[in-house]
Design a protein around this motif. Structure first.
Motif, PDB file in Angstrom:
ATOM      1  N   ILE A  67       2.453  -0.371  -1.592  1.00 35.96           N
ATOM      2  CA  ILE A  67       1.191  -0.161  -0.704  1.00 35.96           C
ATOM      3  C   ILE A  67       2.075  -0.099   0.694  1.00 35.96           C
ATOM      4  O   ILE A  67       1.672   0.795   1.517  1.00 35.96           O
ATOM      5  N   MET A  68       2.916  -1.246   0.803  1.00 39.27           N
ATOM      6  CA  MET A  68       3.548  -1.325   2.139  1.00 39.27           C
ATOM      7  C   MET A  68       4.452  -0.182   2.379  1.00 39.27           C
ATOM      8  O   MET A  68       4.585   0.274   3.550  1.00 39.27           O
ATOM      9  N   LEU A  70       3.703   2.873   1.958  1.00 41.93           N
ATOM     10  CA  LEU A  70       2.902   3.874   2.635  1.00 41.93           C
ATOM     11  C   LEU A  70       3.172   3.635   4.423  1.00 41.93           C
ATOM     12  O   LEU A  70       3.165   4.914   4.938  1.00 41.93           O
ATOM     13  N   THR A  71       3.035   2.630   4.543  1.00 42.05           N
ATOM     14  CA  THR A  71       2.948   2.128   6.119  1.00 42.05           C
ATOM     15  C   THR A  71       4.357   1.862   6.634  1.00 42.05           C
ATOM     16  O   THR A  71       4.415   1.141   7.694  1.00 42.05           O
ATOM     17  N   ASN A  72       5.392   2.032   5.753  1.00 37.89           N
ATOM     18  CA  ASN A  72       6.599   1.315   6.214  1.00 37.89           C
ATOM     19  C   ASN A  72       7.256   2.331   7.535  1.00 37.89           C
ATOM     20  O   ASN A  72       7.159   3.505   7.337  1.00 37.89           O
TER      21      ASN A  72
END
Lengths: 85, 209
Positions: A67-68, A70-72
């Motif tokens: 999930i991280m 995705l927003t890395n």
């Protein structure tokens, strides 16, 4: 207020979802009615049991990582997420 | 979640010139608003799928969709409620259509989950005669899962996740009055189950202390 009306408001009373005047009427009924008052206590207790006895699990690290991503801010990973745009 | 320090963030921004300013802003906001609810979503997914792999898939799918449609999230409203709604829709679309039987409780799985947990029943410091403290985590879990789904759902959303009636009504596509009465009836059913367990532990629950 009679017992039927009180039972309609029961859950909302437990969850603090009554309006001020509803709460006033509800509490004044409880002060006169032992049955509704006992039921109210039981309902509050049931809520507390659920809150305290249901165990919260931590999400697996692999899931957190994905999930991280995705927003890395890492470019490579961000390009991957673009596939879903 | 880890937020990059401002200086570090600035450096990364300069490096990634290919990434639009808008996209970076969206990512940061998504982290702060949505990713912080990861554990809640995973727990809820576990409850409804009863399977860790399915739960992971469901959460993953939910975040992919949420990120893609993040622009349609109404700023200032409860992001957790928005994510739960997406998760629920995903669950219905994906798992209900499969051959999987919904609502089937896998008791072996529950045992695995609760197996390693040290129960507080015997080492509680409070001197109490209350049946509340006699209940095991696993019993409460089983009691909750013995309820019809429409009741279990609202109890979870309200008591475990702490959503308001309005948010729950929106999630389950029903009026607030329905949420109220489902909670009322669900808690009554639950109490019967819990008292059954308490009686097994030797507590007389008829007593009104």
């Amino acid at each position: 207020m009679d017992c039927t009306k009180a039972s309609v408001l029961m859950s909302a009373a437990v969850d603090g979802e009554l309006s001020f005047s509803e709460e006033e009427h509800f509490l004044s009924h409880l002060s006169e009615c032992k049955e509704c008052s006992g039921e109210f206590d039981d309902a509050k207790k049931t809520k507390m049991i659920i809150k305290e006895k249901i165990i919260r699990f931590k999400a697996p690290q692999a899931l957190i990582d994905s999930i991280m991503q995705l927003t890395n801010f890492d470019t490579r990973e961000t390009e991957e997420t673009r596939l879903y745009d | 979640m880890n937020k990059p320090a401002p200086t570090q963030q600035k450096k990364t921004l300069e490096k990634n010139a290919t990434l639009s300013r808008e996209e970076r802003k969206k990512q940061l906001e998504f982290q702060n608003e949505a990713v912080v609810h990861l554990h809640s979503l995973y727990n809820y997914a576990l409850h409804i799928t009863m399977n860790p792999d399915d739960a992971e898939d469901l959460v993953q799918e939910t975040y992919l969709k949420a990120y893609r449609f993040f622009n349609s999230f109404e700023r200032g409203t409860n992001c957790k409620a928005w994510l739960f709604k997406i998760l629920k829709n995903n669950y219905i679309n994906r798992f209900r259509k499969d051959s999987k039987e919904p609502g089937k409780v896998d008791y072996d799985l529950i045992k695995d989950f609760y197996h390693s947990i040290k129960d507080t029943r015997n080492d509680t410091t409070e001197a109490d005669s209350d049946y509340f403290h006699s209940l095991l985590h696993e019993e409460v879990y089983q009691a909750l899962h013995s309820l019809p789904e429409e009741f279990r759902e609202v109890i979870q959303l309200c008591d475990i996740e702490g959503f308001t009636y309005e948010e729950i009504a929106n999630m389950v596509d029903s009026p607030i009055g329905t949420v109220r009465s489902r909670l009322y009836r669900g808690r009554k059913l639950l109490r019967v189950q819990l008292e059954g367990y308490a009686q097994k532990h030797g507590f007389n629950t008829d007593d009104n202390q």
